[in-house]
Design a protein around this motif. Structure first.
Motif, PDB file in Angstrom:
ATOM      1  N   MET A   1    -131.873  41.586 -89.930  1.00 28.30           N
ATOM      2  CA  MET A   1    -132.199  40.385 -90.653  1.00 28.30           C
ATOM      3  C   MET A   1    -133.501  39.783 -90.131  1.00 28.30           C
ATOM      4  SD  MET A   1    -129.839  37.067 -91.027  1.00 28.30           S
ATOM      5  CE  MET A   1    -130.626  35.526 -90.800  1.00 28.30           C
ATOM      6  N   LEU A   2    -133.603  39.612 -88.823  1.00 28.10           N
ATOM      7  CA  LEU A   2    -134.795  39.015 -88.253  1.00 28.10           C
ATOM      8  C   LEU A   2    -135.940  40.013 -88.107  1.00 28.10           C
ATOM      9  CD1 LEU A   2    -133.222  36.743 -85.491  1.00 28.10           C
ATOM     10  CD2 LEU A   2    -134.043  36.066 -87.731  1.00 28.10           C
ATOM     11  N   ASN A   3    -135.700  41.272 -88.402  1.00 25.60           N
ATOM     12  CA  ASN A   3    -136.740  42.280 -88.256  1.00 25.60           C
ATOM     13  C   ASN A   3    -137.858  42.096 -89.275  1.00 25.60           C
ATOM     14  OD1 ASN A   3    -135.218  43.359 -86.230  1.00 25.60           O
ATOM     15  ND2 ASN A   3    -134.329  44.956 -87.497  1.00 25.60           N
ATOM     16  N   ASN A   4    -137.583  41.463 -90.401  1.00 25.45           N
ATOM     17  CA  ASN A   4    -138.548  41.364 -91.485  1.00 25.45           C
ATOM     18  C   ASN A   4    -139.338  40.061 -91.481  1.00 25.45           C
ATOM     19  OD1 ASN A   4    -137.595  43.817 -92.368  1.00 25.45           O
ATOM     20  ND2 ASN A   4    -136.093  42.909 -93.722  1.00 25.45           N
ATOM     21  N   ILE A   5    -139.129  39.196 -90.505  1.00 24.38           N
ATOM     22  CA  ILE A   5    -139.786  37.889 -90.517  1.00 24.38           C
ATOM     23  C   ILE A   5    -141.270  38.004 -90.186  1.00 24.38           C
ATOM     24  CG2 ILE A   5    -139.918  35.660 -89.358  1.00 24.38           C
ATOM     25  CD1 ILE A   5    -136.936  35.640 -89.192  1.00 24.38           C
ATOM     26  N   GLY A   6    -141.605  38.644 -89.112  1.00 22.14           N
ATOM     27  CA  GLY A   6    -143.005  38.771 -88.717  1.00 22.14           C
ATOM     28  C   GLY A   6    -143.502  37.557 -87.956  1.00 22.14           C
ATOM     29  N   ILE A   7    -144.737  37.647 -87.500  1.00 26.43           N
ATOM     30  CA  ILE A   7    -145.341  36.587 -86.693  1.00 26.43           C
ATOM     31  C   ILE A   7    -145.535  35.315 -87.522  1.00 26.43           C
ATOM     32  CG2 ILE A   7    -147.395  35.925 -85.389  1.00 26.43           C
ATOM     33  CD1 ILE A   7    -145.725  37.944 -83.943  1.00 26.43           C
ATOM     34  N   SER A   8    -146.044  35.454 -88.739  1.00 24.64           N
ATOM     35  CA  SER A   8    -146.293  34.264 -89.553  1.00 24.64           C
ATOM     36  C   SER A   8    -144.990  33.530 -89.873  1.00 24.64           C
ATOM     37  CB  SER A   8    -147.027  34.632 -90.837  1.00 24.64           C
ATOM     38  OG  SER A   8    -146.253  35.541 -91.605  1.00 24.64           O
ATOM     39  N   GLY A   9    -143.931  34.255 -90.125  1.00 25.52           N
ATOM     40  CA  GLY A   9    -142.641  33.629 -90.383  1.00 25.52           C
ATOM     41  C   GLY A   9    -142.111  32.888 -89.170  1.00 25.52           C
ATOM     42  N   LEU A  10    -142.271  33.492 -87.997  1.00 24.63           N
ATOM     43  CA  LEU A  10    -141.843  32.822 -86.768  1.00 24.63           C
ATOM     44  C   LEU A  10    -142.637  31.545 -86.518  1.00 24.63           C
ATOM     45  CD1 LEU A  10    -141.311  35.813 -84.303  1.00 24.63           C
ATOM     46  CD2 LEU A  10    -139.585  34.334 -85.317  1.00 24.63           C
ATOM     47  N   LEU A  11    -143.920  31.594 -86.782  1.00 23.68           N
ATOM     48  CA  LEU A  11    -144.747  30.396 -86.606  1.00 23.68           C
ATOM     49  C   LEU A  11    -144.317  29.274 -87.551  1.00 23.68           C
ATOM     50  CD1 LEU A  11    -148.302  31.930 -86.072  1.00 23.68           C
ATOM     51  CD2 LEU A  11    -146.854  30.799 -84.397  1.00 23.68           C
ATOM     52  N   ILE A  12    -144.005  29.623 -88.784  1.00 21.88           N
ATOM     53  CA  ILE A  12    -143.536  28.624 -89.749  1.00 21.88           C
ATOM     54  C   ILE A  12    -142.219  28.020 -89.286  1.00 21.88           C
ATOM     55  CG2 ILE A  12    -142.661  28.303 -92.104  1.00 21.88           C
ATOM     56  CD1 ILE A  12    -144.786  30.364 -92.977  1.00 21.88           C
ATOM     57  N   ILE A  13    -141.307  28.854 -88.811  1.00 20.33           N
ATOM     58  CA  ILE A  13    -140.011  28.361 -88.325  1.00 20.33           C
ATOM     59  C   ILE A  13    -140.203  27.439 -87.126  1.00 20.33           C
ATOM     60  CG2 ILE A  13    -137.848  29.074 -87.219  1.00 20.33           C
ATOM     61  CD1 ILE A  13    -137.933  31.561 -89.056  1.00 20.33           C
ATOM     62  N   LEU A  14    -141.070  27.832 -86.194  1.00 21.22           N
ATOM     63  CA  LEU A  14    -141.337  26.994 -85.023  1.00 21.22           C
ATOM     64  C   LEU A  14    -141.974  25.663 -85.409  1.00 21.22           C
ATOM     65  CD1 LEU A  14    -142.573  29.623 -82.416  1.00 21.22           C
ATOM     66  CD2 LEU A  14    -140.437  28.327 -82.396  1.00 21.22           C
ATOM     67  N   MET A  15    -142.877  25.674 -86.359  1.00 24.75           N
ATOM     68  CA  MET A  15    -143.503  24.424 -86.808  1.00 24.75           C
ATOM     69  C   MET A  15    -142.475  23.512 -87.467  1.00 24.75           C
ATOM     70  SD  MET A  15    -146.603  24.382 -85.867  1.00 24.75           S
ATOM     71  CE  MET A  15    -147.350  23.134 -86.867  1.00 24.75           C
ATOM     72  N   LEU A  16    -141.601  24.075 -88.293  1.00 24.67           N
ATOM     73  CA  LEU A  16    -140.548  23.274 -88.927  1.00 24.67           C
ATOM     74  C   LEU A  16    -139.603  22.682 -87.881  1.00 24.67           C
ATOM     75  CD1 LEU A  16    -139.615  25.387 -92.071  1.00 24.67           C
ATOM     76  CD2 LEU A  16    -140.701  23.134 -92.020  1.00 24.67           C
ATOM     77  N   ALA A  17    -139.232  23.473 -86.900  1.00 21.96           N
ATOM     78  CA  ALA A  17    -138.353  22.982 -85.836  1.00 21.96           C
ATOM     79  C   ALA A  17    -139.034  21.860 -85.065  1.00 21.96           C
ATOM     80  CB  ALA A  17    -137.964  24.124 -84.905  1.00 21.96           C
ATOM     81  N   LEU A  18    -140.319  22.012 -84.807  1.00 21.47           N
ATOM     82  CA  LEU A  18    -141.064  20.983 -84.086  1.00 21.47           C
ATOM     83  C   LEU A  18    -141.117  19.687 -84.891  1.00 21.47           C
ATOM     84  CD1 LEU A  18    -142.734  20.348 -81.583  1.00 21.47           C
ATOM     85  CD2 LEU A  18    -144.734  21.189 -82.789  1.00 21.47           C
ATOM     86  N   ILE A  19    -141.331  19.800 -86.191  1.00 25.55           N
ATOM     87  CA  ILE A  19    -141.384  18.618 -87.052  1.00 25.55           C
ATOM     88  C   ILE A  19    -140.009  17.967 -87.163  1.00 25.55           C
ATOM     89  CG2 ILE A  19    -141.742  17.848 -89.436  1.00 25.55           C
ATOM     90  CD1 ILE A  19    -143.978  20.010 -89.584  1.00 25.55           C
ATOM     91  N   LEU A  20    -138.969  18.766 -87.358  1.00 22.03           N
ATOM     92  CA  LEU A  20    -137.627  18.222 -87.564  1.00 22.03           C
ATOM     93  C   LEU A  20    -137.028  17.613 -86.302  1.00 22.03           C
ATOM     94  CD1 LEU A  20    -136.030  20.942 -89.858  1.00 22.03           C
ATOM     95  CD2 LEU A  20    -136.722  18.633 -90.508  1.00 22.03           C
ATOM     96  N   PHE A  21    -137.186  18.281 -85.170  1.00 23.58           N
ATOM     97  CA  PHE A  21    -136.474  17.874 -83.964  1.00 23.58           C
ATOM     98  C   PHE A  21    -137.365  17.212 -82.917  1.00 23.58           C
ATOM     99  CE2 PHE A  21    -134.090  21.511 -85.682  1.00 23.58           C
ATOM    100  CZ  PHE A  21    -132.923  20.850 -86.002  1.00 23.58           C
ATOM    101  N   GLY A  22    -138.649  17.420 -82.999  1.00 20.77           N
ATOM    102  CA  GLY A  22    -139.555  16.825 -82.018  1.00 20.77           C
ATOM    103  C   GLY A  22    -139.641  17.666 -80.761  1.00 20.77           C
ATOM    104  N   PRO A  23    -140.701  17.484 -80.005  1.00 29.84           N
ATOM    105  CA  PRO A  23    -140.923  18.325 -78.818  1.00 29.84           C
ATOM    106  C   PRO A  23    -139.904  18.104 -77.703  1.00 29.84           C
ATOM    107  CG  PRO A  23    -142.605  16.635 -79.002  1.00 29.84           C
ATOM    108  CD  PRO A  23    -141.784  16.560 -80.245  1.00 29.84           C
ATOM    109  N   SER A  24    -139.294  16.940 -77.649  1.00 28.42           N
ATOM    110  CA  SER A  24    -138.345  16.690 -76.555  1.00 28.42           C
ATOM    111  C   SER A  24    -137.013  17.405 -76.768  1.00 28.42           C
ATOM    112  CB  SER A  24    -138.107  15.187 -76.398  1.00 28.42           C
ATOM    113  OG  SER A  24    -137.526  14.658 -77.589  1.00 28.42           O
ATOM    114  N   LYS A  25    -136.639  17.677 -78.004  1.00 25.67           N
ATOM    115  CA  LYS A  25    -135.352  18.317 -78.299  1.00 25.67           C
ATOM    116  C   LYS A  25    -135.429  19.846 -78.333  1.00 25.67           C
ATOM    117  CE  LYS A  25    -132.508  14.879 -79.197  1.00 25.67           C
ATOM    118  NZ  LYS A  25    -131.210  14.706 -78.625  1.00 25.67           N
TER     119      LYS A  25
END
Length: 64
Positions: A1-25
């Protein structure tokens, strides 16, 4: 499942997590995710070992 995400997909997920939860969480979320994944792997491994033991026992009983 996670094999098809790629670098750009991971970056998008990390940016969304940063926006949603903030750097402290994020460290807490990462730790919780790691603990959950570790527990899942341990449980899966134990289940596979139990099934293998049951199969071996059944095969020995059939041969006797």
């Amino acid at each position: 499942m996670l094999n098809n995400i790629g670098i750009s997909g991971l970056l998008i997920i990390l940016m969304l997590a940063l926006i949603l939860f903030g750097p402290s969480k994020l460290p807490q979320l990462g730790r919780a995710f790691g603990d959950t994944l570790r527990e899942f792997r341990t449980s899966t491994k134990e289940m596979v070992e139990d099934v293998e033991k049951s199969i071996e026992t059944t095969e020995r009983d059939k041969q006797s």
